[in-house]
Design an enzyme around this catalytic site. Structure first.
Site, PDB file in Angstrom:
ATOM      1  N   HIS A 201       4.134  -8.442 -10.716  1.00 17.62           N
ATOM      2  CA  HIS A 201       3.420  -9.422  -9.891  1.00 17.62           C
ATOM      3  C   HIS A 201       3.551 -10.828 -10.479  1.00 17.62           C
ATOM      4  O   HIS A 201       2.574 -11.477 -10.847  1.00 17.62           O
ATOM      5  CB  HIS A 201       1.942  -9.046  -9.748  1.00 17.62           C
ATOM      6  CG  HIS A 201       1.312  -9.670  -8.519  1.00 17.62           C
ATOM      7  ND1 HIS A 201       0.244  -9.094  -7.872  1.00 17.62           N
ATOM      8  CD2 HIS A 201       1.588 -10.822  -7.843  1.00 17.62           C
ATOM      9  CE1 HIS A 201      -0.110  -9.863  -6.836  1.00 17.62           C
ATOM     10  NE2 HIS A 201       0.698 -10.915  -6.806  1.00 17.62           N
TER      11      HIS A 201
ATOM     12  N   GLY B 174       5.103 -17.099   7.865  1.00 20.04           N
ATOM     13  CA  GLY B 174       4.209 -18.211   7.596  1.00 20.04           C
ATOM     14  C   GLY B 174       4.888 -19.221   6.698  1.00 20.04           C
ATOM     15  O   GLY B 174       6.112 -19.352   6.692  1.00 20.04           O
ATOM     16  N   ARG B 175       4.094 -19.939   5.910  1.00 22.27           N
ATOM     17  CA  ARG B 175       4.648 -20.982   5.046  1.00 22.27           C
ATOM     18  C   ARG B 175       5.644 -20.417   4.043  1.00 22.27           C
ATOM     19  O   ARG B 175       6.722 -20.974   3.844  1.00 22.27           O
ATOM     20  CB  ARG B 175       3.506 -21.710   4.329  1.00 22.27           C
ATOM     21  CG  ARG B 175       2.655 -22.580   5.238  1.00 22.27           C
ATOM     22  CD  ARG B 175       1.527 -23.213   4.466  1.00 22.27           C
ATOM     23  NE  ARG B 175       0.530 -22.238   4.057  1.00 22.27           N
ATOM     24  CZ  ARG B 175      -0.667 -22.105   4.631  1.00 22.27           C
ATOM     25  NH1 ARG B 175      -1.001 -22.874   5.640  1.00 22.27           N
ATOM     26  NH2 ARG B 175      -1.524 -21.193   4.203  1.00 22.27           N
ATOM     27  N   ILE B 176       5.282 -19.304   3.402  1.00 19.22           N
ATOM     28  CA  ILE B 176       6.185 -18.729   2.401  1.00 19.22           C
ATOM     29  C   ILE B 176       7.374 -18.064   3.088  1.00 19.22           C
ATOM     30  O   ILE B 176       8.505 -18.160   2.621  1.00 19.22           O
ATOM     31  CB  ILE B 176       5.447 -17.741   1.490  1.00 19.22           C
ATOM     32  CG1 ILE B 176       4.273 -18.431   0.783  1.00 19.22           C
ATOM     33  CG2 ILE B 176       6.403 -17.156   0.457  1.00 19.22           C
ATOM     34  CD1 ILE B 176       3.426 -17.503  -0.077  1.00 19.22           C
TER      35      ILE B 176
ATOM     36  N   ARG C  13       1.543  -8.086  -0.680  1.00 17.70           N
ATOM     37  CA  ARG C  13       0.495  -7.259  -1.266  1.00 17.70           C
ATOM     38  C   ARG C  13       0.980  -5.823  -1.303  1.00 17.70           C
ATOM     39  O   ARG C  13       1.663  -5.353  -0.391  1.00 17.70           O
ATOM     40  CB  ARG C  13      -0.791  -7.336  -0.445  1.00 17.70           C
ATOM     41  CG  ARG C  13      -1.608  -8.602  -0.677  1.00 17.70           C
ATOM     42  CD  ARG C  13      -2.327  -8.518  -2.026  1.00 17.70           C
ATOM     43  NE  ARG C  13      -3.240  -9.620  -2.226  1.00 17.70           N
ATOM     44  CZ  ARG C  13      -2.951 -10.738  -2.897  1.00 17.70           C
ATOM     45  NH1 ARG C  13      -1.728 -10.906  -3.383  1.00 17.70           N
ATOM     46  NH2 ARG C  13      -3.845 -11.676  -3.056  1.00 17.70           N
TER      47      ARG C  13
ATOM     48  N   GLU D 107      -2.250  -1.979  -8.700  1.00 19.75           N
ATOM     49  CA  GLU D 107      -1.848  -2.781  -9.871  1.00 19.75           C
ATOM     50  C   GLU D 107      -2.935  -2.744 -10.954  1.00 19.75           C
ATOM     51  O   GLU D 107      -4.120  -2.766 -10.641  1.00 19.75           O
ATOM     52  CB  GLU D 107      -1.606  -4.226  -9.444  1.00 19.75           C
ATOM     53  CG  GLU D 107      -0.426  -4.385  -8.514  1.00 19.75           C
ATOM     54  CD  GLU D 107      -0.241  -5.829  -8.043  1.00 19.75           C
ATOM     55  OE1 GLU D 107      -0.975  -6.716  -8.524  1.00 19.75           O
ATOM     56  OE2 GLU D 107       0.622  -6.071  -7.202  1.00 19.75           O
TER      57      GLU D 107
END
Length: 311
Positions: free
Chosen positions: A270, A145-147, A223, A252
């Site tokens: 994170h 995707g974008r990232i 994630r 987390e």
């Protein structure tokens, strides 16, 4: 004035922009006027608990801080006509930088080398062991995707051979794989940047890690739920997987103790988007979405599941 429920923290700058338009109630205070709440500001980790959404029958819009929103029940939101937003694009570059830094740090063994220099071992015992080159590697991106595209762009100076796996093939000059296992067999580095949620839960399983192999590097900046954490610990302990570089974890902020003792693992708390500049931009977009909604009934960056409600 509108009534806003705040879940998690907000910055002073966000509060300053919100208070002229909203009466802010904090979920952490334990007492909020559910009937009056029309808007919620939350984050990707806390989301909106089911009982909170139920307790707010007049809720119209949820503004999320972060690109991930798997902690919000979008099916329930759609059923009730609630718009849900997130903060895409403004954090693409920073998360991509984090992924590239994790790859470079792992291959070049920078953490051990820094400790070697700081401890005095260089002077006392000589040079540190040789590391591995990060150039010319076969890199697989799970979620282009974008990232994911930003990661590929930032890796370009290192002359990688880019592979990717997504649900649908993209119009790009990279090597597409219709299965994650097939991609893992073909690459040396696997970078996870796919959304969380039921469809990707533990998608990086023991078979995928075994295919990546004893010299393979697993990087997760998406994630924690995307990777089978117990299987990853086992694979690292037995040598079926060579290395891991992790910014996210299954529960987390808890990190398995076994990972903390491994010298072939890099652990971050994170912090993929955790710069002053990026977090400020994310906060601005959270507020922009809220203000746009009370002004026009629309939002700037709806999540795909609720985009059809943005009319």
């Amino acid at each position: 004035m509108h009534d806003l429920l705040q879940i998690g923290g907000i910055t002073d700058a966000m509060r300053d922009r919100l208070t002229p338009h909203f009466t802010i109630h904090k979920l952490s205070d334990g007492d909020y006027p559910g009937e009056a709440i029309t808007h919620i500001a939350t984050n990707g980790h806390d989301g909106v608990p089911a009982d909170v959404m139920t307790a707010c029958p007049n809720l119209k819009m949820i503004s999320g801080y972060g690109v991930g929103y798997d902690a919000v029940d979008t099916d329930a939101a759609v059923e009730r006509g609630i718009l849900v937003t997130h903060t895409p694009d403004v954090l693409n570059a920073e998360v991509a930088t984090t992924a590239v830094m994790l790859m470079l740090t792992s291959y070049r063994n920078f953490l051990a080398d820094e400790a070697h220099a700081r401890s005095g071992n260089w002077e006392a015992n000589g040079n540190a062991p040789l590391s591995r080159s990060a150039d010319n590697r076969r890199v697989g991106i799970l979620g282009l995707g974008r990232i994911g595209q930003a990661i590929a762009d930032k890796l370009a100076p290192f002359n990688p051979e880019i592979h990717y796996h997504t649900r649908t093939k993209r119009d790009v000059d990279y090597t597409y794989h219709d299965t994650l296992l097939g991609m893992a067999e073909a690459v040396e580095v696997l970078i996870c940047i796919t959304p969380g949620g039921p469809s990707t839960d533990k998608i990086v399983n023991a078979d995928v890690m075994a295919a990546l192999g004893p010299n393979g590097l697993l990087i997760n900046v998406s994630r924690g739920s995307v990777v089978d954490e117990a299987a990853m610990v086992s694979a690292l302990e037995t040598g079926k997987l060579g290395y891991a570089a992790l910014d996210v974890f299954e529960a987390e902020p808890k990190i398995p103790d076994a990972l903390k003792s491994m010298t072939n693992v890099i652990l971050l708390p994170h912090v993929g988007s955790a710069t002053h500049e990026t977090r400020a931009a994310m906060g601005d977009l959270v507020v922009d979405n809220l203000l746009e909604h009370i002004k026009t009934g629309k939002v700037l960056t709806p999540v795909p599941e609720t985009a059809h409600l943005n009319t």
